[in-house]
Design a protein around this motif. Structure first.
Motif, PDB file in Angstrom:
ATOM      1  N   ASN A   1       0.813  -1.219   0.000  1.00  0.00           N
ATOM      2  CA  ASN A   1       0.000   0.000   0.000  1.00  0.00           C
ATOM      3  C   ASN A   1       0.846   1.269   0.000  1.00  0.00           C
ATOM      4  OD1 ASN A   1       0.887   0.148   2.598  1.00  0.00           O
ATOM      5  ND2 ASN A   1      -1.109   0.250   3.561  1.00  0.00           N
ATOM      6  N   GLY A   2       2.055   1.143  -0.551  1.00  0.00           N
ATOM      7  CA  GLY A   2       2.885   2.334  -0.724  1.00  0.00           C
ATOM      8  C   GLY A   2       3.207   3.023   0.594  1.00  0.00           C
ATOM      9  N   LEU A   3       3.042   4.335   0.608  1.00  0.00           N
ATOM     10  CA  LEU A   3       3.437   5.118   1.779  1.00  0.00           C
ATOM     11  C   LEU A   3       2.305   5.309   2.787  1.00  0.00           C
ATOM     12  CD1 LEU A   3       5.665   7.824   0.044  1.00  0.00           C
ATOM     13  CD2 LEU A   3       6.441   6.010   1.580  1.00  0.00           C
ATOM     14  N   ASP A   4       1.191   4.618   2.600  1.00  0.00           N
ATOM     15  CA  ASP A   4       0.023   4.826   3.470  1.00  0.00           C
ATOM     16  C   ASP A   4       0.366   4.802   4.956  1.00  0.00           C
ATOM     17  OD1 ASP A   4      -1.333   4.980   1.176  1.00  0.00           O
ATOM     18  OD2 ASP A   4      -2.755   3.344   1.588  1.00  0.00           O
ATOM     19  N   ASN A   5       1.163   3.779   5.362  1.00  0.00           N
ATOM     20  CA  ASN A   5       1.495   3.651   6.791  1.00  0.00           C
ATOM     21  C   ASN A   5       2.264   4.868   7.282  1.00  0.00           C
ATOM     22  OD1 ASN A   5       0.330   1.101   7.127  1.00  0.00           O
ATOM     23  ND2 ASN A   5       2.143   0.131   6.244  1.00  0.00           N
ATOM     24  N   TYR A   6       3.174   5.349   6.438  1.00  0.00           N
ATOM     25  CA  TYR A   6       3.992   6.484   6.857  1.00  0.00           C
ATOM     26  C   TYR A   6       3.162   7.757   6.933  1.00  0.00           C
ATOM     27  CZ  TYR A   6       8.000   3.445   6.579  1.00  0.00           C
ATOM     28  OH  TYR A   6       8.881   2.432   6.810  1.00  0.00           O
ATOM     29  N   ILE A   7       2.233   7.893   5.965  1.00  0.00           N
ATOM     30  CA  ILE A   7       1.355   9.077   5.990  1.00  0.00           C
ATOM     31  C   ILE A   7       0.509   9.048   7.253  1.00  0.00           C
ATOM     32  CG2 ILE A   7      -0.599  10.195   4.833  1.00  0.00           C
ATOM     33  CD1 ILE A   7       0.726   9.095   2.171  1.00  0.00           C
ATOM     34  N   ARG A   8      -0.019   7.850   7.556  1.00  0.00           N
ATOM     35  CA  ARG A   8      -0.830   7.715   8.759  1.00  0.00           C
ATOM     36  C   ARG A   8      -0.006   8.050  10.006  1.00  0.00           C
ATOM     37  NH1 ARG A   8      -3.247   2.040  11.037  1.00  0.00           N
ATOM     38  NH2 ARG A   8      -3.649   2.797  13.149  1.00  0.00           N
ATOM     39  N   MET A   9       1.250   7.584   9.999  1.00  0.00           N
ATOM     40  CA  MET A   9       2.115   7.793  11.152  1.00  0.00           C
ATOM     41  C   MET A   9       2.317   9.287  11.421  1.00  0.00           C
ATOM     42  SD  MET A   9       5.740   5.978  11.763  1.00  0.00           S
ATOM     43  CE  MET A   9       6.795   6.935  10.727  1.00  0.00           C
ATOM     44  N   VAL A  10       2.611  10.033  10.344  1.00  0.00           N
ATOM     45  CA  VAL A  10       2.869  11.456  10.503  1.00  0.00           C
ATOM     46  C   VAL A  10       1.634  12.173  11.056  1.00  0.00           C
ATOM     47  CG1 VAL A  10       3.476  13.572   9.266  1.00  0.00           C
ATOM     48  CG2 VAL A  10       4.602  11.415   8.691  1.00  0.00           C
ATOM     49  N   GLN A  11       0.450  11.633  10.731  1.00  0.00           N
ATOM     50  CA  GLN A  11      -0.782  12.306  11.166  1.00  0.00           C
ATOM     51  C   GLN A  11      -1.343  11.729  12.467  1.00  0.00           C
ATOM     52  OE1 GLN A  11      -3.062  11.488   7.690  1.00  0.00           O
ATOM     53  NE2 GLN A  11      -2.307  13.296   6.587  1.00  0.00           N
ATOM     54  N   ASP A  12      -0.657  10.740  13.031  1.00  0.00           N
ATOM     55  CA  ASP A  12      -1.189  10.047  14.201  1.00  0.00           C
ATOM     56  C   ASP A  12      -0.733  10.732  15.493  1.00  0.00           C
ATOM     57  OD1 ASP A  12      -1.890   8.354  16.209  1.00  0.00           O
ATOM     58  OD2 ASP A  12      -0.911   6.566  15.399  1.00  0.00           O
ATOM     59  N   PRO A  13      -1.637  11.422  16.199  1.00  0.00           N
ATOM     60  CA  PRO A  13      -1.209  12.120  17.416  1.00  0.00           C
ATOM     61  C   PRO A  13      -0.690  11.156  18.486  1.00  0.00           C
ATOM     62  CG  PRO A  13      -3.601  12.196  17.177  1.00  0.00           C
ATOM     63  CD  PRO A  13      -3.072  11.586  15.918  1.00  0.00           C
ATOM     64  N   VAL A  14      -1.223   9.926  18.518  1.00  0.00           N
ATOM     65  CA  VAL A  14      -0.766   8.972  19.529  1.00  0.00           C
ATOM     66  C   VAL A  14       0.698   8.608  19.287  1.00  0.00           C
ATOM     67  CG1 VAL A  14      -1.214   6.766  20.654  1.00  0.00           C
ATOM     68  CG2 VAL A  14      -3.104   8.066  19.675  1.00  0.00           C
ATOM     69  N   PHE A  15       1.060   8.490  17.992  1.00  0.00           N
ATOM     70  CA  PHE A  15       2.457   8.208  17.666  1.00  0.00           C
ATOM     71  C   PHE A  15       3.374   9.321  18.174  1.00  0.00           C
ATOM     72  CE2 PHE A  15       5.955   9.195  14.732  1.00  0.00           C
ATOM     73  CZ  PHE A  15       6.745   8.077  14.923  1.00  0.00           C
ATOM     74  N   TRP A  16       3.003  10.559  17.864  1.00  0.00           N
ATOM     75  CA  TRP A  16       3.852  11.685  18.292  1.00  0.00           C
ATOM     76  C   TRP A  16       3.920  11.769  19.796  1.00  0.00           C
ATOM     77  CZ3 TRP A  16       7.267  13.310  15.148  1.00  0.00           C
ATOM     78  CH2 TRP A  16       7.023  13.261  13.766  1.00  0.00           C
ATOM     79  N   ASN A  17       2.764  11.518  20.442  1.00  0.00           N
ATOM     80  CA  ASN A  17       2.771  11.516  21.897  1.00  0.00           C
ATOM     81  C   ASN A  17       3.714  10.450  22.440  1.00  0.00           C
ATOM     82  OD1 ASN A  17       1.665  12.168  24.620  1.00  0.00           O
ATOM     83  ND2 ASN A  17       1.054  10.027  24.464  1.00  0.00           N
ATOM     84  N   SER A  18       3.657   9.252  21.842  1.00  0.00           N
ATOM     85  CA  SER A  18       4.496   8.175  22.371  1.00  0.00           C
ATOM     86  C   SER A  18       5.975   8.460  22.116  1.00  0.00           C
ATOM     87  CB  SER A  18       4.087   6.823  21.793  1.00  0.00           C
ATOM     88  OG  SER A  18       4.315   6.807  20.418  1.00  0.00           O
ATOM     89  N   LEU A  19       6.257   9.143  21.023  1.00  0.00           N
ATOM     90  CA  LEU A  19       7.645   9.522  20.765  1.00  0.00           C
ATOM     91  C   LEU A  19       8.109  10.531  21.820  1.00  0.00           C
ATOM     92  CD1 LEU A  19       9.855   8.905  18.696  1.00  0.00           C
ATOM     93  CD2 LEU A  19       9.158  10.925  17.430  1.00  0.00           C
ATOM     94  N   ARG A  20       7.235  11.468  22.129  1.00  0.00           N
ATOM     95  CA  ARG A  20       7.550  12.484  23.142  1.00  0.00           C
ATOM     96  C   ARG A  20       7.764  11.813  24.510  1.00  0.00           C
ATOM     97  NH1 ARG A  20       5.106  15.188  26.750  1.00  0.00           N
ATOM     98  NH2 ARG A  20       3.112  14.166  26.388  1.00  0.00           N
ATOM     99  N   VAL A  21       6.855  10.904  24.869  1.00  0.00           N
ATOM    100  CA  VAL A  21       6.970  10.199  26.146  1.00  0.00           C
ATOM    101  C   VAL A  21       8.272   9.409  26.209  1.00  0.00           C
ATOM    102  CG1 VAL A  21       5.981   8.331  27.534  1.00  0.00           C
ATOM    103  CG2 VAL A  21       4.483  10.050  26.520  1.00  0.00           C
ATOM    104  N   THR A  22       8.621   8.757  25.093  1.00  0.00           N
ATOM    105  CA  THR A  22       9.847   7.959  25.064  1.00  0.00           C
ATOM    106  C   THR A  22      11.079   8.839  25.260  1.00  0.00           C
ATOM    107  OG1 THR A  22       8.742   6.512  23.487  1.00  0.00           O
ATOM    108  CG2 THR A  22      11.090   6.185  23.775  1.00  0.00           C
TER     109      THR A  22
END
Lengths: 298, 317
Positions: free
Chosen positions: A57-78
């Motif tokens: 599915n191409g870059l779909d996962n990466y696009i979703r990742m960039v837009q996923d607030p939970v991902f950014w939050n977990s990166l911040r927490v880490t």
């Protein structure tokens, strides 16, 4: 590293035997390290739920990742966890190592400090879950006894990350101290003798002799501990499962949750690739900044 | 599958050269030294206190812990915690004593942990030693290139291979088996190969050549000469591998689903999640925690010197 031995005549080509000898290790290496690495990267470009074959599915996962607030939050927490964990652990380990060096080099002392490292993260998490229990834990009982308010160590958003960092400091600080201690052994005693002759105080010698000469070792220790620290999972999984709310949802726990809780292996793989990239970049920067490859001794 | 913060740096030095003659320690009393010792005593107490607290709680009656939370000794001493852990109490007895009442048997998990750790240690050390010998002593084309390829594996964080490895283990039909947990780290780790090669390079070539001239094959030299001469570093590597495998949690958590393949670390997590409605069974939980930790603590007591001295940079640098 390349030690080329001069051929000395008879029976010097062992190619067949060598291939036989490295075969098991080679299989292990290719099947369980190289291939999974390639496959992990491939899976990050697919939609994959483990039951049906992966769909590209191409870059779909990466696009979703960039837009996923939970991902950014977990990166911040880490990142927050890593900073607290590494800062405390490195300073404490350095002090312990220097003390051991200056006081006594007997094995029992190093053994006592290393003991927590012998048990698993799960054991460490369990015992501190109990010690820090709000009502019954001895930690909170002591805090209450000296007249302070009890602390909800693992169930308040403000305390949870520092607490998890402290639990892991407890388990790892002795190990880190021993690595630094080993580095201290490489500093010639004559340096300190010379310092003493010049009337330098212990703190002064620490600043002017120990720290500069220890730099390459400290750099290596930092690279190793930071990379390890980013992979924190066990303690979170046992104590908080990411809570309260998302305040301890570290990246690795989020990845696990997405993969095994929601069976989105493609998206989980994309986040793993992101973590891998973060680790590569950090290692590279640390290596450059601390000039890990050069020593001031010589 | 070492997920621990550090293993790659651990270097298992070929028996540290004579540290037997210690430099004379300054004996004069000073305020600074007293302060330093005070600090070290605090560090030691903080390091060891949790172990005492596990024991104290495990030997208490769970229902009495509420009243005696500040007692330094076991409250109403009882073996109940351990009995629940080993499934020696009936469901109702366990519930009355503050347990979950679900059947649980740690002997099974203890057995599983022993099997997995033994498989990984034996396989990894042996196969890594074979490869290390090929890299250290056999003459073959592109040897250094192959070795560099292996070393590159040190750069791959263990965490990255977990998901794809799980997919692979699932395809192999090994999910929820002990072999499935052991397999990925049973054949090698780049660190083990690197470390043993380093040691083999240090063995004098003369002994080996004498044996070859006497007509021994290289295979025979490896088994009869190199391995026996390397028992010290092999033992150290083995102990460290055993400990890190025993303590592994994340990978085992992915692969095991039922009692069939549950190892101690995973079982502890499951036991914890079975909290009874009246509140956690802390006595039982601490008994279980102690059971999980004790084998490694005993191992440490026996091999303390070897383990402590193995941590350093001698092989990396």
């Amino acid at each position: 590293m390349a030690t080329t031995t001069a051929p000395t005549g008879r029976r010097r080509d062992d190619t067949r035997l060598a291939l036989l000898f490295i075969l098991p290790a080679l299989i292990g290496f290719v099947v369980f390290m190289v291939w999974p690495t390639v496959r992990g990267i491939y899976l990050s470009f697919t939609k994959f739920n483990l039951l049906t074959p992966p769909e590209f599915n191409g870059l779909d996962n990466y696009i979703r990742m960039v837009q996923d607030p939970v991902f950014w939050n977990s990166l911040r927490v880490t990142v927050y966890y890593v900073i607290v964990n590494i800062a405390l652990q490195t300073i404490l380990a350095l002090v312990i190592a220097v003390m051991m060096q200056r006081l006594t080099r007997r094995t029992w002392l190093r053994g006592a400090v290393l003991t927590p490292y012998l048990v698993s993260n799960v054991v460490a998490a369990m015992v501190f879950l109990w010690i820090l229990d709000y009502q019954l834990g001895i930690g909170n009982t002591l805090i209450a006894a000296i007249g302070l308010d009890r602390i909800a160590f693992l169930s308040s958003e403000a305390w949870v990350i520092p607490t998890i960092a402290l639990i892991n400091v407890w388990r790892h600080v002795g190990y880190t101290a021993l690595l630094i201690f080993a580095g201290l052994q490489t500093i010639p005693e004559t340096m300190y003798e010379a310092g003493r002759m010049d009337g330098a105080s212990e703190p002064r010698m620490f600043r002017s002799i120990t720290v500069p000469l220890l730099r390459p070792v400290l750099a290596l220790v930092l690279i190793i501990t930071v990379v390890g620290s980013f992979q924190v999972f066990d303690t979170v999984a046992v104590t908080t499962r990411g809570g309260p709310v998302d305040s301890s949802r570290v990246l690795q726990y989020y990845i696990y949750d997405v993969a095994f809780g929601r069976f989105q292996f493609g998206y989980a793989s994309a986040m793993s690739v992101a973590l891998l990239l973060v680790l590569v970049v950090i290692t590279f920067i640390q290596y450059r900044v601390t000039r890990a490859e050069t020593s001031d001794l010589n | 599958m070492a997920l621990d913060t550090a293993p790659p740096a651990t270097t298992v030095g070929p028996a540290p050269p004579a540290r037997t003659v210690e430099p004379p320690e300054p004996r004069h009393f000073s305020f600074g030294r007293a302060l330093a010792w005070t600090f070290m005593v605090i560090v030691i107490v903080l390091s060891l206190f949790p172990f005492y607290w596990m024991l104290r709680t495990a030997l208490s009656s769970n229902n009495a812990l509420y009243a005696g939370s500040d007692s330094l000794l076991p409250v109403q001493p009882s073996w109940g915690g351990f009995q629940r852990v080993f499934g020696l109490q009936t469901g109702q007895e366990a519930i009355d004593a503050g347990g979950a009442g679900q059947p649980i048997n740690f002997w099974r998990y203890l057995f599983n942990s022993v099997v997995v750790s033994t498989l990984v240690t034996a396989g990894q050390v042996f196969f890594s030693a074979m490869a290390a010998y090929a890299f250290a002593r056999l003459e073959w084309k592109h040897r250094e290139k192959w070795f560099a390829f292996f070393l590159a594996g040190l750069m791959i964080p263990a965490i990255f291979t977990l998901l794809p490895n799980f997919v692979l283990i699932k395809q192999l039909g090994l999910v929820d088996t002990l072999l499935g947990i052991a397999l990925p780290s049973m054949l090698m780790t780049p660190f083990a190969v690197f470390f043993l090669r380093q040691f083999f390079l240090g063995i004098s070539k003369e002994v080996e050549e004498a044996a070859l001239i006497d007509g021994a094959s290289k295979v025979r030299v490896f088994f009869r000469l190199i391995l026996p001469m390397s028992t010290a570093p092999i033992a150290t590597l083995g102990i460290l591998t055993y400990i890190s495998t025993w303590n592994e949690y994340f990978w085992a958590l992915m692969v095991s689903y039922t009692d069939k393949s549950r190892v101690l670390t995973v079982a502890l997590g499951v036991f914890k999640s079975q909290t009874p409605q009246t509140g956690p069974d802390w006595a039982g939980l601490m008994a279980a925690t102690l059971v999980a930790a004790l084998p490694m603590l005993l191992l440490f007591m026996v091999f303390a010197k070897r383990i402590v001295n193995s941590i350093g940079f001698s092989g990396i640098k």
